[in-house]
Design a protein around this motif. Structure first.
Motif, mmCIF file in Angstrom:
data_model
loop_
_atom_site.group_PDB
_atom_site.id
_atom_site.type_symbol
_atom_site.label_atom_id
_atom_site.label_comp_id
_atom_site.label_asym_id
_atom_site.label_seq_id
_atom_site.Cartn_x
_atom_site.Cartn_y
_atom_site.Cartn_z
ATOM 1 N N GLN A 66 37.974 53.114 37.164
ATOM 2 C CA GLN A 66 37.505 52.014 36.166
ATOM 3 C C GLN A 66 38.183 52.643 34.545
ATOM 4 N N ASP A 67 38.092 53.839 34.396
ATOM 5 C CA ASP A 67 38.654 54.228 32.978
ATOM 6 C C ASP A 67 39.941 54.410 33.162
ATOM 7 N N ALA A 68 40.675 54.603 34.397
ATOM 8 C CA ALA A 68 42.132 54.633 34.464
ATOM 9 C C ALA A 68 42.821 53.185 34.231
ATOM 10 N N ALA A 69 41.877 52.369 35.019
ATOM 11 C CA ALA A 69 42.456 51.022 34.833
ATOM 12 C C ALA A 69 42.230 50.388 33.461
ATOM 13 N N ILE A 70 41.493 50.800 32.673
ATOM 14 C CA ILE A 70 41.131 50.190 31.446
ATOM 15 C C ILE A 70 42.368 50.867 30.484
ATOM 16 N N LEU A 71 42.447 52.198 30.568
ATOM 17 C CA LEU A 71 43.495 52.866 29.843
ATOM 18 C C LEU A 71 44.890 52.252 30.125
ATOM 19 N N ARG A 72 45.246 52.051 31.483
ATOM 20 C CA ARG A 72 46.334 51.420 31.891
ATOM 21 C C ARG A 72 46.669 50.157 31.208
ATOM 22 N N GLU A 261 35.464 61.302 27.039
ATOM 23 C CA GLU A 261 36.795 61.478 26.245
ATOM 24 C C GLU A 261 37.616 59.980 26.217
ATOM 25 N N VAL A 262 37.428 59.324 27.230
ATOM 26 C CA VAL A 262 38.006 57.968 27.133
ATOM 27 C C VAL A 262 37.380 57.265 26.057
ATOM 28 N N LEU A 263 36.017 57.238 26.145
ATOM 29 C CA LEU A 263 35.508 56.479 25.002
ATOM 30 C C LEU A 263 35.775 56.896 23.608
ATOM 31 N N ARG A 264 36.088 58.374 23.620
ATOM 32 C CA ARG A 264 36.280 58.727 22.247
ATOM 33 C C ARG A 264 37.913 58.160 21.881
ATOM 34 N N ILE A 265 38.840 58.108 22.854
ATOM 35 C CA ILE A 265 40.023 57.457 22.622
ATOM 36 C C ILE A 265 39.889 56.051 22.122
ATOM 37 N N LEU A 266 39.085 55.426 23.047
ATOM 38 C CA LEU A 266 38.884 53.951 22.569
ATOM 39 C C LEU A 266 38.429 53.793 21.033
ATOM 40 N N LEU A 267 37.472 54.694 20.852
ATOM 41 C CA LEU A 267 36.676 54.562 19.379
ATOM 42 C C LEU A 267 37.595 55.029 18.558
ATOM 43 N N SER A 268 38.545 55.907 18.744
ATOM 44 C CA SER A 268 39.371 56.213 17.715
ATOM 45 C C SER A 268 40.458 55.583 17.556
ATOM 46 N N ILE A 269 41.121 54.878 18.519
ATOM 47 C CA ILE A 269 42.241 54.042 18.375
ATOM 48 C C ILE A 269 41.984 52.474 17.800
ATOM 49 N N GLY A 270 40.693 52.222 18.336
ATOM 50 C CA GLY A 270 40.381 50.737 17.848
ATOM 51 C C GLY A 270 40.262 50.393 16.474
ATOM 52 N N MET A 369 48.747 40.286 34.633
ATOM 53 C CA MET A 369 47.318 40.061 35.055
ATOM 54 C C MET A 369 46.890 40.848 36.299
ATOM 55 N N GLN A 370 47.620 41.644 37.156
ATOM 56 C CA GLN A 370 47.166 42.867 37.672
ATOM 57 C C GLN A 370 46.231 43.863 37.010
ATOM 58 N N LEU A 371 47.162 44.195 36.062
ATOM 59 C CA LEU A 371 46.872 45.361 35.116
ATOM 60 C C LEU A 371 45.208 44.817 34.484
ATOM 61 N N ALA A 372 45.065 43.471 34.091
ATOM 62 C CA ALA A 372 43.856 42.860 33.290
ATOM 63 C C ALA A 372 42.782 43.026 34.272
ATOM 64 N N GLN A 373 43.136 42.396 35.526
ATOM 65 C CA GLN A 373 42.027 42.338 36.362
ATOM 66 C C GLN A 373 41.527 43.731 36.836
ATOM 67 N N ALA A 374 42.305 44.496 36.854
ATOM 68 C CA ALA A 374 41.789 46.043 37.236
ATOM 69 C C ALA A 374 41.037 46.580 36.213
ATOM 70 N N ALA A 375 41.533 46.262 35.161
ATOM 71 C CA ALA A 375 40.558 46.658 33.847
ATOM 72 C C ALA A 375 39.279 46.036 33.643
ATOM 73 N N ASP A 376 39.323 44.797 34.064
ATOM 74 C CA ASP A 376 37.965 43.927 34.013
ATOM 75 C C ASP A 376 37.075 44.279 35.371
ATOM 76 N N GLY A 377 37.657 44.954 36.180
ATOM 77 C CA GLY A 377 37.025 45.212 37.350
ATOM 78 C C GLY A 377 36.098 44.109 37.756
ATOM 79 N N GLY A 378 34.609 44.577 38.128
ATOM 80 C CA GLY A 378 33.727 43.607 38.489
ATOM 81 C C GLY A 378 33.108 42.507 37.290
ATOM 82 N N HIS A 379 33.591 42.867 36.049
ATOM 83 C CA HIS A 379 33.381 42.109 35.049
ATOM 84 C C HIS A 379 34.531 41.069 34.820
ATOM 85 N N GLY A 380 35.220 40.683 35.761
ATOM 86 C CA GLY A 380 36.287 39.730 35.411
ATOM 87 C C GLY A 380 35.813 38.270 35.303
#
Ligand SMILES: [Fe+2]
Ligand SMILES: [Fe+2]
Length: 393
Positions: A66-72, A261-270, A369-380
């Protein structure tokens, strides 16, 4: 929480301090908060001792899928942002060693400067920021053994033919935009929140009712003056539209990451997206009212009805407080939307609706759309965000 731990390390005697915080936690009651502190402190201590077996463990363990998909997905979004900003910088920014490519278009640059004399500098800096966002995220993914995102095969759209633009294939189309300007009223609303299903009127209704260039398509677009100014005004509103999207996307996705650390990345870039948005919102308010003589596109006076007044004046560039989470709570000044369900797909859908990808191939949309679907995982799609279908603007 993370900063707290980092401070401990920075303060020196990191191993001792980490140890003592572990002891403190184990002696005290094990609340979720102290447990997380302990976990982080142990992780930091491991790094300090140099005991990590491999790179994947250096920063608190491997990435979850899930982390990898969100970052991708974020890397893809940043590549697309960069492509758009690159086109703006070539014609209306400052092409230089930091943001190479193009040679500038003086007439377009002057029209943008009507919104603010520093527009060229801001365009340059925003463009450079986007380059660093996708470059960093891709490099971080690679450091964890995850395939980085490469959209180069989709650089198929034409460049502007106007003086100053490079002639290369593009990912995004800035010449047939239907810019959504509802962010203007959304951030000025004291009662509405897209996460509650509310929708918001357009500040410049004409922009979303057709397809308009935000950069000169050729030197023929450099006159008459009000036509070129309409193109610059369109850009001014598009800048903020793009950056408010990033401002919402990061906190929306951050709610679903696992790795600290992924949380840190998102909270630092956002928040840098929010800094961009804030700047552009200020500049859009300076777009001169006019009617484009070539196509009738109207930029209204935003300080007059139906807008204007206490809640809608152009200098209200900070978020008005509004409802958040539940109507029982007092109003709060917030980024909106931040609903996490379907956030990645919502962003793709929104950008597609605004014409940013007009002319792109089916393969491009499939990949995105594949990248987005993967990032949204079960929350699509199928998540229960009220009004998600029409509110992710
Ligand atoms: Fe970005
Ligand atoms: Fe951005």
């Amino acid at each position: 929480m993370i900063n707290h731990t980092t401070e401990k390390i920075k303060n020196g005697s990191s191993t001792k301090r980490s140890k003592s915080s572990v002891d403190a936690a184990s002696e005290g009651s094990i609340t979720r908060r102290s447990f997380l502190h302990t976990s982080l402190a142990v992780g930091a201590g491991t790094v300090a001792f140099g005991l990590s077996a491999n790179a994947k463990e250096d920063h608190g363990g491997p990435l979850t899928p899930q982390d990898a998909a969100i970052l991708r997905f974020l890397a893809a979004a940043e590549i697309l942002e960069t492509d758009a900003w690159q086109q703006y910088n070539e014609l209306g920014g400052i092409p230089d060693s930091e943001v190479p490519g193009g040679s500038g278009n003086p007439a377009y640059t002057a029209a943008l400067a009507v919104l603010d004399s520093d527009m060229a500098q801001y365009i340059h800096d925003n463009t450079e920021d986007e380059f660093t966002h996708f470059s960093f995220i891709n490099a971080y993914l690679m450091s964890h053994g995850v395939t980085p995102v490469d959209l180069d095969p989709f650089r198929t759209l034409p460049s502007s033919q106007a003086t100053g633009a490079q002639q290369i294939g593009r990912l995004t189309n800035l010449m047939q935009l239907s810019v959504d300007t509802s962010w203007w009223t959304r951030y000025r609303s004291r009662t509405g929140n897209p996460d509650f299903g509310d929708s918001f009127p357009q500040a410049v209704p004409g922009l979303i009712q057709g397809q308009f260039p935000a950069i000169p398509r050729s030197d023929a677009d450099l006159a008459p003056g009000d036509h070129l100014q309409a193109i610059a005004n369109t850009a001014g509103f598009h800048f903020a539209m793009i950056e408010q999207g990033g401002t919402s996307l990061y906190p929306s996705l951050a709610q679903r990451v696992n790795h600290p650390e992924v949380l840190r990345i998102l909270l630092s870039i956002g928040p840098t997206e929010a800094m961009h948005f804030q700047t552009w919102q200020d500049k859009a308010g300076n777009a001169p009212p006019l009617t484009d003589p070539t196509n009738g596109l109207v930029f209204p006076d935003l300080n007059s009805p139906p807008l204007g007044g206490e809640d809608f004046s152009t200098n209200l560039i900070m978020p008005e407080p509004t409802i958040f989470l539940d109507r029982k709570f007092p109003a709060c000044s917030i980024v909106r939307p931040t609903e996490t369900n379907g956030a990645a797909m919502g962003a793709v859908k929104f950008l597609t609706q605004t014409g940013l990808f007009v002319g792109q191939s089916d393969a491009f949309f499939t990949t995105l759309m594949q990248l987005a679907q993967a990032a949204d995982g079960g929350h699509g799609p199928g998540g229960h965000s009220p009004g998600r279908d029409h509110n992710h603007d």
